[in-house]
Structure formats: C-alpha cells, structure tokens
Design a protein around this motif. Structure first.
Motif, short mmCIF file in Angstrom:
data_model
loop_
_atom_site.label_atom_id
_atom_site.label_comp_id
_atom_site.label_asym_id
_atom_site.label_seq_id
_atom_site.Cartn_x
_atom_site.Cartn_y
_atom_site.Cartn_z
N GLY A 168 0.69 -1.23 -0.01
CA GLY A 168 0.06 -0.16 0.16
C GLY A 168 0.79 1.29 -0.15
N VAL A 169 2.09 1.16 0.14
CA VAL A 169 2.80 2.44 0.05
C VAL A 169 3.69 2.55 -1.25
N LEU A 170 3.37 3.45 -1.97
CA LEU A 170 3.88 3.79 -3.22
C LEU A 170 4.83 5.14 -3.46
N ALA A 171 5.63 4.73 -4.25
CA ALA A 171 6.51 6.10 -4.60
C ALA A 171 5.71 7.03 -5.63
N VAL A 172 5.75 8.31 -5.45
CA VAL A 172 5.07 9.03 -6.46
C VAL A 172 6.20 10.10 -7.29
N GLU A 173 5.95 9.85 -8.80
CA GLU A 173 6.99 10.50 -9.41
C GLU A 173 6.29 11.86 -9.59
N ALA A 174 7.25 12.81 -9.43
CA ALA A 174 7.14 14.38 -9.37
C ALA A 174 6.42 14.57 -11.13
N CYS A 175 5.56 15.87 -10.75
CA CYS A 175 4.75 16.36 -12.16
C CYS A 175 6.11 17.08 -13.03
N GLU A 176 6.01 16.67 -14.47
CA GLU A 176 6.98 17.32 -15.35
C GLU A 176 6.25 18.34 -16.02
N LEU A 177 7.18 19.29 -16.22
CA LEU A 177 6.52 20.39 -17.30
C LEU A 177 6.88 20.37 -18.72
N VAL A 178 5.89 20.32 -19.64
CA VAL A 178 6.21 19.74 -20.81
C VAL A 178 6.01 21.03 -21.85
N LEU A 179 6.68 21.40 -22.91
CA LEU A 179 6.55 22.18 -23.88
C LEU A 179 6.58 21.57 -25.15
N THR A 180 5.44 21.76 -25.79
CA THR A 180 5.45 20.70 -27.35
C THR A 180 4.23 21.39 -28.31
N ARG A 181 4.46 20.96 -29.28
CA ARG A 181 3.23 21.26 -30.27
C ARG A 181 2.48 20.15 -30.23
N PRO A 182 0.91 20.35 -30.71
CA PRO A 182 0.06 19.18 -30.58
C PRO A 182 0.43 18.44 -32.06
N ARG A 183 0.26 17.03 -31.92
CA ARG A 183 0.30 16.15 -33.36
C ARG A 183 -0.95 16.41 -34.03
N GLY A 184 -0.77 16.10 -35.19
CA GLY A 184 -1.92 16.11 -36.21
C GLY A 184 -2.59 17.62 -36.44
#
Length: 153
Positions: free
Chosen positions: A72-88
């Motif tokens: 029941g104990v989980l490690a949590v990964e931090a949020c990442e800030l992403v800079l991108t252009r949308p596909r399609g």
C-alpha cells in the motif's frame, strides 16, 4: 520516372496521414486529459508554424512499492513541465482563437508526454477538412503516378 515519383509521394503521404490519424485516435482514447496553455513563440520560424506551442504539467504517477516492500505504500513521481506542439494539427493558418495565454484541452501519452493532441472539442471543422485535403492529395498523386506508369508501359 515521373510516374514513380508520383506513386512514391502519394503512397508516403497516405501512410503519413494514416499514421497521424491512428496516433491521434490512440492518444485521445488511452491518453491522459490535461489543460495546456498556448505559449508565445520565441523565434521567428516557430511563429510560422500552424500548430501552437503548448505548455502543460503532467500528472504525478505511482512508480512502485517503497518503504521496505510495505503493501500500500507507493512512490510518486514528480510532475513534469512539458513544452510541445500538438500532433496532427495541419491547418494552413493558425486559428485566431489559439493566441498566447489561451487554455486548451489536450490529451497526452503518459509514457511520452511530448505526444499531445488537441481534444476533439478544440479542433474545428477546418482541421477535419485539412486532413481530408491531405488524403485527397495523396490519393490524387498515387492515381496520377499509376496512370503515368500504365501509359508508359
């Protein structure tokens, strides 16, 4: 020679259209929803791109058990800030509603956050028409090349 070029170009364009449509569909179905902000372009060439530059934060993800294997104990990964252009995003001009500072709904692939697509309600009928234009262009080139090859042979 000309027929071969048309066939290769038309075939490659159709494969690209199919791959982009599949990617967008998969990310919209299996990806995580988020709200992104349209960011101002920093270089002159980026301002010419019809796809807006987007910034968003990924959701934190559980990465596994921690604490000596305590259940029941989980490690949590931090949020990442992403800079991108949308596909399609293929219209010839950037829609006027996508100005810097505007919030838009997107979906992104949690394994590759740079793969983001605009939510279906964010794309307008012009984007669908642009997709059809690219498909018709690919089919036309493929047909023209096939006719040239048949008439030469």
């Amino acid at each position: 020679m000309g027929g071969t070029v048309f066939v290769l170009f038309g075939g490659a364009l159709l494969l690209w259209c199919a791959a982009e449509a599949r990617l967008r569909h998969r990310v919209r179905r299996r990806g995580r929803p988020a709200v992104a902000t349209v960011v101002a372009e920093t270089d002159a060439h980026g301002a010419l791109d019809s796809a807006p530059l987007l910034s968003f934060a990924t959701e934190p993800a559980a990465v596994g058990a921690r604490g000596g294997g305590m259940p029941g104990v989980l490690a949590v990964e931090a949020c990442e800030l992403v800079l991108t252009r949308p596909r399609g995003h293929t219209p010839l001009r950037r829609p006027a509603r996508l100005v810097p500072g505007t919030s838009v709904r997107i979906a992104y692939d949690p394994r590759r956050p740079a793969r983001a697509v605009l939510a279906p309600e964010e794309i307008g009928p012009r984007t669908v028409l642009a997709d059809l234009l690219w498909t018709v262009l690919g089919l036309g080139c493929l047909a023209a090349g096939a006719l040239l090859l048949l008439s030469a042979g």
